[in-house]
Design an enzyme around this catalytic site. Structure first.
Site, mmCIF file in Angstrom:
data_model
loop_
_atom_site.group_PDB
_atom_site.id
_atom_site.type_symbol
_atom_site.label_atom_id
_atom_site.label_comp_id
_atom_site.label_asym_id
_atom_site.label_seq_id
_atom_site.Cartn_x
_atom_site.Cartn_y
_atom_site.Cartn_z
ATOM 1 N N SER A 198 0.880 -1.142 -0.057
ATOM 2 C CA SER A 198 -0.079 0.036 -0.014
ATOM 3 C C SER A 198 0.733 1.151 0.095
ATOM 4 O O SER A 198 1.461 1.473 1.054
ATOM 5 C CB SER A 198 -0.919 -0.059 1.186
ATOM 6 O OG SER A 198 -1.742 1.198 1.160
ATOM 7 N N LYS A 248 -1.041 -0.949 -4.379
ATOM 8 C CA LYS A 248 -2.210 -0.117 -4.111
ATOM 9 C C LYS A 248 -1.901 1.220 -3.753
ATOM 10 O O LYS A 248 -0.692 1.733 -3.181
ATOM 11 C CB LYS A 248 -2.760 -0.673 -2.950
ATOM 12 C CG LYS A 248 -3.943 0.107 -2.411
ATOM 13 C CD LYS A 248 -4.825 -0.774 -1.209
ATOM 14 C CE LYS A 248 -4.748 0.106 -0.050
ATOM 15 N NZ LYS A 248 -5.413 -0.361 1.068
ATOM 16 N N LEU A 249 -2.441 2.146 -4.784
ATOM 17 C CA LEU A 249 -1.840 3.611 -4.508
ATOM 18 C C LEU A 249 -3.062 4.243 -3.612
ATOM 19 O O LEU A 249 -4.279 4.073 -4.062
ATOM 20 C CB LEU A 249 -2.071 4.299 -5.825
ATOM 21 C CG LEU A 249 -1.578 5.757 -5.962
ATOM 22 C CD1 LEU A 249 -0.319 5.990 -5.443
ATOM 23 C CD2 LEU A 249 -1.682 6.147 -7.543
ATOM 24 N N LYS A 250 -2.746 4.918 -2.760
ATOM 25 C CA LYS A 250 -3.611 5.816 -1.799
ATOM 26 C C LYS A 250 -3.970 7.084 -2.662
ATOM 27 O O LYS A 250 -3.029 7.740 -3.293
ATOM 28 C CB LYS A 250 -3.027 6.426 -0.852
ATOM 29 C CG LYS A 250 -2.631 5.401 0.380
ATOM 30 C CD LYS A 250 -4.245 4.901 1.066
ATOM 31 C CE LYS A 250 -3.854 3.734 2.050
ATOM 32 N NZ LYS A 250 -5.276 3.420 2.759
ATOM 33 N N ASP A 275 -7.030 3.072 -3.357
ATOM 34 C CA ASP A 275 -7.553 3.420 -1.922
ATOM 35 C C ASP A 275 -8.020 4.845 -1.640
ATOM 36 O O ASP A 275 -7.068 5.587 -1.399
ATOM 37 C CB ASP A 275 -6.917 2.714 -0.883
ATOM 38 C CG ASP A 275 -7.814 2.511 0.327
ATOM 39 O OD1 ASP A 275 -8.817 3.128 0.657
ATOM 40 O OD2 ASP A 275 -7.118 2.100 1.244
ATOM 41 N N ASN A 326 -9.972 5.947 0.808
ATOM 42 C CA ASN A 326 -10.449 6.008 2.375
ATOM 43 C C ASN A 326 -11.354 7.158 2.502
ATOM 44 O O ASN A 326 -11.315 7.993 3.182
ATOM 45 C CB ASN A 326 -9.168 6.693 3.231
ATOM 46 C CG ASN A 326 -8.174 5.376 3.367
ATOM 47 O OD1 ASN A 326 -7.185 5.276 2.735
ATOM 48 N ND2 ASN A 326 -8.557 4.279 4.004
ATOM 49 N N GLU A 380 -11.071 1.205 -3.916
ATOM 50 C CA GLU A 380 -11.552 0.811 -2.318
ATOM 51 C C GLU A 380 -11.991 2.228 -1.749
ATOM 52 O O GLU A 380 -11.556 3.075 -1.677
ATOM 53 C CB GLU A 380 -10.219 0.326 -1.784
ATOM 54 C CG GLU A 380 -10.135 0.069 -0.087
ATOM 55 C CD GLU A 380 -9.013 -0.485 0.132
ATOM 56 O OE1 GLU A 380 -8.013 -0.911 -0.419
ATOM 57 O OE2 GLU A 380 -8.856 -0.558 1.690
ATOM 58 N N ASP A 403 -13.806 -1.054 2.330
ATOM 59 C CA ASP A 403 -12.941 -1.399 3.646
ATOM 60 C C ASP A 403 -13.749 -0.893 4.760
ATOM 61 O O ASP A 403 -14.448 -1.678 5.338
ATOM 62 C CB ASP A 403 -11.610 -0.581 3.393
ATOM 63 C CG ASP A 403 -10.587 -0.686 4.447
ATOM 64 O OD1 ASP A 403 -11.092 -1.434 5.384
ATOM 65 O OD2 ASP A 403 -9.818 -0.054 4.510
ATOM 66 N N LYS A 408 -10.427 -6.800 7.269
ATOM 67 C CA LYS A 408 -9.384 -6.453 8.200
ATOM 68 C C LYS A 408 -10.025 -7.170 9.664
ATOM 69 O O LYS A 408 -11.087 -6.695 10.066
ATOM 70 C CB LYS A 408 -9.246 -5.064 8.264
ATOM 71 C CG LYS A 408 -8.606 -4.215 7.341
ATOM 72 C CD LYS A 408 -8.392 -3.111 7.574
ATOM 73 C CE LYS A 408 -7.715 -2.268 6.274
ATOM 74 N NZ LYS A 408 -7.761 -0.671 6.588
ATOM 75 N N GLY A 468 -4.690 -4.233 5.736
ATOM 76 C CA GLY A 468 -3.735 -4.104 6.742
ATOM 77 C C GLY A 468 -3.939 -2.794 7.396
ATOM 78 O O GLY A 468 -4.465 -1.996 7.036
HETATM 79 O O1 OSB Z 1 -7.214 1.973 4.197
HETATM 80 O O2 OSB Z 1 -6.294 0.246 4.005
HETATM 81 C C1 OSB Z 1 -6.250 1.102 4.603
HETATM 82 C C2 OSB Z 1 -3.291 1.943 6.924
HETATM 83 C C3 OSB Z 1 -3.775 2.208 8.051
HETATM 84 C C4 OSB Z 1 -5.281 2.707 7.794
HETATM 85 C C5 OSB Z 1 -6.150 2.120 6.768
HETATM 86 C C6 OSB Z 1 -5.340 1.540 5.804
HETATM 87 C C7 OSB Z 1 -4.040 1.447 5.804
HETATM 88 C C8 OSB Z 1 -3.415 0.790 4.529
HETATM 89 C C9 OSB Z 1 -1.677 -0.054 5.023
HETATM 90 O O3 OSB Z 1 -3.785 0.954 3.473
HETATM 91 C C10 OSB Z 1 -2.180 -1.409 4.739
HETATM 92 C C11 OSB Z 1 -0.818 -1.880 5.293
HETATM 93 O O4 OSB Z 1 -0.939 -2.292 6.409
HETATM 94 O O5 OSB Z 1 0.232 -2.345 4.665
HETATM 95 MG MG MG Z 2 -8.461 0.990 2.798
#
Ligand code: OSB
Ligand code: MG
Length: 370
Positions: A135, A161-163, A188, A190, A213, A238, A262, A290
């Site tokens: 990620s 995976k790109l935020k 992702d 969020n 995501e 998620d 998760k 994660g």
């Molecule tokens: O949205 O998946 C998420 C980390 C903290 C809180 C939310 C997210 C994440 C990650 C990290 O994307 C994933 C990892 O543990 O490598």
């Molecule tokens: Mg996520």
């Protein structure tokens, strides 16, 4: 099994690099670890709640308090404890799933260590290794993003995976796709968008993404279903998937066609397995998300990701992607995969010296005498 005491320990784990998402930047993890002390073996639990309630409503100080004040007293009252009953014992307390997950994990680890059963076998794992993705946080420039991703691909990660967030979406994805035409790529958000952004998000359709995501806020299942109808890219949820029942609703509504599992978000590994089961029954692929776990949470997640319905690469990376020094033996990437621990319980050992170094406070909560 009889629970004698629970050790609550806070540790400070600086991240190798700051992790930037649409909801903020994490530089270090302030982790709450639980040790369930029983007549037999001790068991470890990791609370994944971040410092601030920005990903979801839970945060580490809140978990610490609800565990001490509302959850442990209920556990200590139970004359006989087993992990399968923790959820029911704690059910009068509403929500607080990350806090409950940490407790169930510690009790389950103690129980499985005592009978020499690995997490993976208990959960129903069918694989000895799991495919790993990484990620990638929001970067300062596209140039930097390309370098960071090139580094991860050289290490062997099987999916990127790109935020994303408004202002950091189509262009970085285009740049990644041009530079790495064949890589498995997903994004992702969020919850950083609204349904009014549907046309903008549809611009991502041309890049052959595995999924997008959580584009919209946690509670907006109907809006996700409307968005799904306007996108070619599959929607994965998620934050919205807080239980197996929420997963069933989201799937039935057409809010998602892929689910991120998760354990911490759904209240523990046993509910996570039920999420997997519900999705599998609906033919919906799942993958393990994660929360920047230490070696303890990573061990449990790797075991979970070995279940048959986990058909997409996990957000589980090697220890060195997160921490210079993990608190367990490090997880090392081999051929883009991590090995599922085969020892009893979580199958990893906490390094006492490292643990002492990173500890900021320890407290032992004992079963009250009566
Ligand atoms: O949205 O998946 C998420 C980390 C903290 C809180 C939310 C997210 C994440 C990650 C990290 O994307 C994933 C990892 O543990 O490598
Ligand atoms: Mg996520």
């Amino acid at each position: 099994m009889k629970l004698q005491a629970v050790e609550l320990r806070r540790i400070e784990m600086p991240l190798i690099a700051p992790f930037r998402t649409s909801f903020g930047t994490q530089v270090t993890r302030d982790v709450l670890l639980l040790r369930a002390i029983t007549e037999g073996c001790d068991g470890w639990g990791e609370c994944c709640a971040p410092t601030e309630p920005l990903y979801s409503s839970e945060y580490v100080d809140g978990c610490d308090l609800v565990i001490r004040r509302h959850l442990l007293p209920r556990l200590f009252e139970a004359p006989q404890l087993d992990a399968a009953r923790v959820d029911e014992i704690l059910s009068p307390v509403q929500g607080h799933r990350m806090a409950k997950a940490a407790i169930e994990m510690a009790v389950l680890d103690a129980e499985l260590r005592a009978r020499s059963e690995p997490f993976a076998r208990h959960l129903g794992a069918v694989r000895e290794t799991v495919d790993c993705g990484v990620s990638v946080g929001i970067q300062e420039s596209i140039q930097r993003l390309l370098e960071v991703v090139a580094g991860y691909l050289t290490e062997g990660y099987r999916r990127i995976k790109l935020k994303i967030e408004p202002g950091w979406d189509v262009e970085p994805v285009r740049a990644l796709r041009e530079r790495f035409p064949d890589v498995m790529l997903q994004v992702d958000a969020n919850a950083a968008y609204t349904l009014a952004d549907a046309r903008h998000l549809a611009r991502l359709d041309e890049f052959d993404l595995v999924l997008i995501e959580q584009p919209l806020p946690e509670e907006q299942l109907r809006a996700h279903a409307e968005l799904a109808a306007q996108l070619a890219t599959p929607i994965c949820l998620d934050e919205s998937i807080v239980s197996a029942s929420a997963a069933a609703d989201a799937i039935t509504l057409g809010a998602c066609s892929i689910v991120s599992v998760k354990p911490s978000r759904v209240g523990g590994y046993l509910e996570a397995r039920r999420v997997h089961d519900v999705c599998q029954a609906h033919g919906v692929p799942v993958w393990c998300g994660g929360m920047l776990e230490t070696g303890l949470g990573r061990a449990g997640n790797v075991a979970l990701a070995a279940l048959p319905g986990f058909t997409l690469p996990a957000d589980i990376s090697a220890s060195d992607r997160y921490y210079r020094q993990d608190i367990t033996e490090p997880f090392v990437l081999k051929d883009g995969r991590l090995r599922v621990p085969a020892g009893p319980g979580l199958g990893v050992t906490v390094d006492a010296a490292v643990l002492r170094e990173v500890t900021t406070s320890v407290d032992l909560v004992k079963r009250p005498d009566r």
